[in-house]
Motif scaffolding. Structure first.
Motif, PDB file in Angstrom:
ATOM      1  N   ALA A 178      25.203  18.617  47.068  1.00  0.00           N
ATOM      2  CA  ALA A 178      25.363  19.693  46.087  1.00  0.00           C
ATOM      3  C   ALA A 178      25.933  19.161  44.781  1.00  0.00           C
ATOM      4  O   ALA A 178      25.544  19.611  43.683  1.00  0.00           O
ATOM      5  CB  ALA A 178      26.271  20.786  46.664  1.00  0.00           C
ATOM      6  N   ASP A 196      25.488  30.838  41.428  1.00  0.00           N
ATOM      7  CA  ASP A 196      24.383  31.518  42.075  1.00  0.00           C
ATOM      8  C   ASP A 196      23.113  30.681  42.030  1.00  0.00           C
ATOM      9  O   ASP A 196      22.290  30.713  42.953  1.00  0.00           O
ATOM     10  CB  ASP A 196      24.171  32.883  41.398  1.00  0.00           C
ATOM     11  CG  ASP A 196      23.965  32.735  39.880  1.00  0.00           C
ATOM     12  OD1 ASP A 196      24.270  31.629  39.342  1.00  0.00           O
ATOM     13  OD2 ASP A 196      23.533  33.702  39.252  1.00  0.00           O
ATOM     14  N   SER A 199      23.473  28.136  44.717  1.00  0.00           N
ATOM     15  CA  SER A 199      23.292  28.754  46.021  1.00  0.00           C
ATOM     16  C   SER A 199      21.826  28.983  46.311  1.00  0.00           C
ATOM     17  O   SER A 199      21.339  28.774  47.426  1.00  0.00           O
ATOM     18  CB  SER A 199      24.081  30.072  46.075  1.00  0.00           C
ATOM     19  OG  SER A 199      23.869  30.711  47.322  1.00  0.00           O
ATOM     20  N   LEU A 202      20.124  25.565  47.079  1.00  0.00           N
ATOM     21  CA  LEU A 202      20.394  25.012  48.401  1.00  0.00           C
ATOM     22  C   LEU A 202      19.849  25.884  49.516  1.00  0.00           C
ATOM     23  O   LEU A 202      19.542  25.383  50.599  1.00  0.00           O
ATOM     24  CB  LEU A 202      21.913  24.799  48.585  1.00  0.00           C
ATOM     25  CG  LEU A 202      22.558  23.789  47.651  1.00  0.00           C
ATOM     26  CD1 LEU A 202      24.075  23.779  47.869  1.00  0.00           C
ATOM     27  CD2 LEU A 202      21.978  22.392  47.924  1.00  0.00           C
ATOM     28  N   THR A 208      28.952  29.620  52.948  1.00  0.00           N
ATOM     29  CA  THR A 208      28.857  28.173  52.707  1.00  0.00           C
ATOM     30  C   THR A 208      28.642  27.877  51.241  1.00  0.00           C
ATOM     31  O   THR A 208      29.232  26.946  50.667  1.00  0.00           O
ATOM     32  CB  THR A 208      27.729  27.560  53.551  1.00  0.00           C
ATOM     33  OG1 THR A 208      27.930  27.911  54.925  1.00  0.00           O
ATOM     34  CG2 THR A 208      27.673  26.066  53.405  1.00  0.00           C
ATOM     35  N   SER A 209      27.779  28.635  50.571  1.00  0.00           N
ATOM     36  CA  SER A 209      27.547  28.439  49.136  1.00  0.00           C
ATOM     37  C   SER A 209      28.805  28.695  48.338  1.00  0.00           C
ATOM     38  O   SER A 209      29.120  27.985  47.369  1.00  0.00           O
ATOM     39  CB  SER A 209      26.412  29.356  48.668  1.00  0.00           C
ATOM     40  OG  SER A 209      25.211  29.062  49.361  1.00  0.00           O
TER      41      SER A 209
END
Length: 219
Positions: A178, A196, A199, A202, A208-209
């Protein structure tokens, strides 16, 4: 400066013995039918073989062939001395003695050739001495860098933010992935990557984000 010659008893004895042995061998060879120069050559042949065998024995005492030819030459010389002392009728020499005298040149040539051209006995090989192994010396570096003072250490620009207790723990590999995505976005756009957007990039669950965005300090 002239050196005075002193008579040596051993030398005089050797000359006398050689002359008498020479005469006996000559008389025996002449009685066996070898007349003229041939009778004079026989004593020389016997003495040369005796000398060659003796010289061989001085360099190789364990050489059996040298002892064999030395005994043969010595027997021929002593046999002639004994035979001419009245034990043998020189006017009526037996046939076997005539054969021996006639075959002596070939025998003496064979013996002399073997004595001269045979290889000498090899020298004893010395066993190599095992040298003691050198003691191992532990090497230490003397040029180790000295630690820099605390004041010169570079300050950390950013420290990882511990996740809040209510957020899940993020694996290190996923966090590094990340971070690379966020750094690439900031390098291309010049602005930090929104949380965002990361997120969505991924495709992870929201907790988790959120934990990743919190550690990367993304808004």
């Amino acid at each position: 400066m002239s050196r005075s010659i002193r008579p040596d008893a051993v030398l005089i004895q050797a000359v006398i013995a050689g002359a008498l042995s020479f005469a006996h061998l000559h008389d025996l060879a002449e009685a066996a039918g070898q007349t003229g120069w041939k009778a004079w050559a026989y004593p020389i042949s016997v003495d040369l073989l005796l000398v060659a065998a003796w010289r061989r024995l001085r360099t190789a005492r364990r050489d059996r062939s040298a002892w064999t030819w030395f005994v043969i030459a010595l027997t021929a010389s002593l046999g002639a001395n004994i035979a001419t002392a009245g034990l043998l009728d020189l006017a009526n020499v037996p046939s076997w003695l005539r054969i021996l005298v006639a075959g002596w040149p070939a025998l003496a040539f064979l013996g002399g050739t073997l004595l001269v051209h045979s290889p000498a006995e090899p020298a004893a090989r010395t066993q190599p001495v095992d040298e003691p192994a050198a003691p191992e010396v532990e090497m230490h570096r003397t040029d180790e860098p000295t630690p820099a003072p605390a004041s010169t250490l570079p300050e950390l620009t950013s420290a990882p933010v511990e996740p809040t207790p209510d957020l899940p723990t993020v694996p290190a590999a996923l966090l590094d992935h990340a971070r690379r995505i966020a750094d690439a976005h900031q390098a291309s756009t010049g602005t930090p990557m929104p949380a965002d957007v990361l997120s969505a990039r991924l495709g992870l669950p929201a907790p988790t984000s959120a934990a990743i965005a919190a550690q990367l300090q993304l808004t």
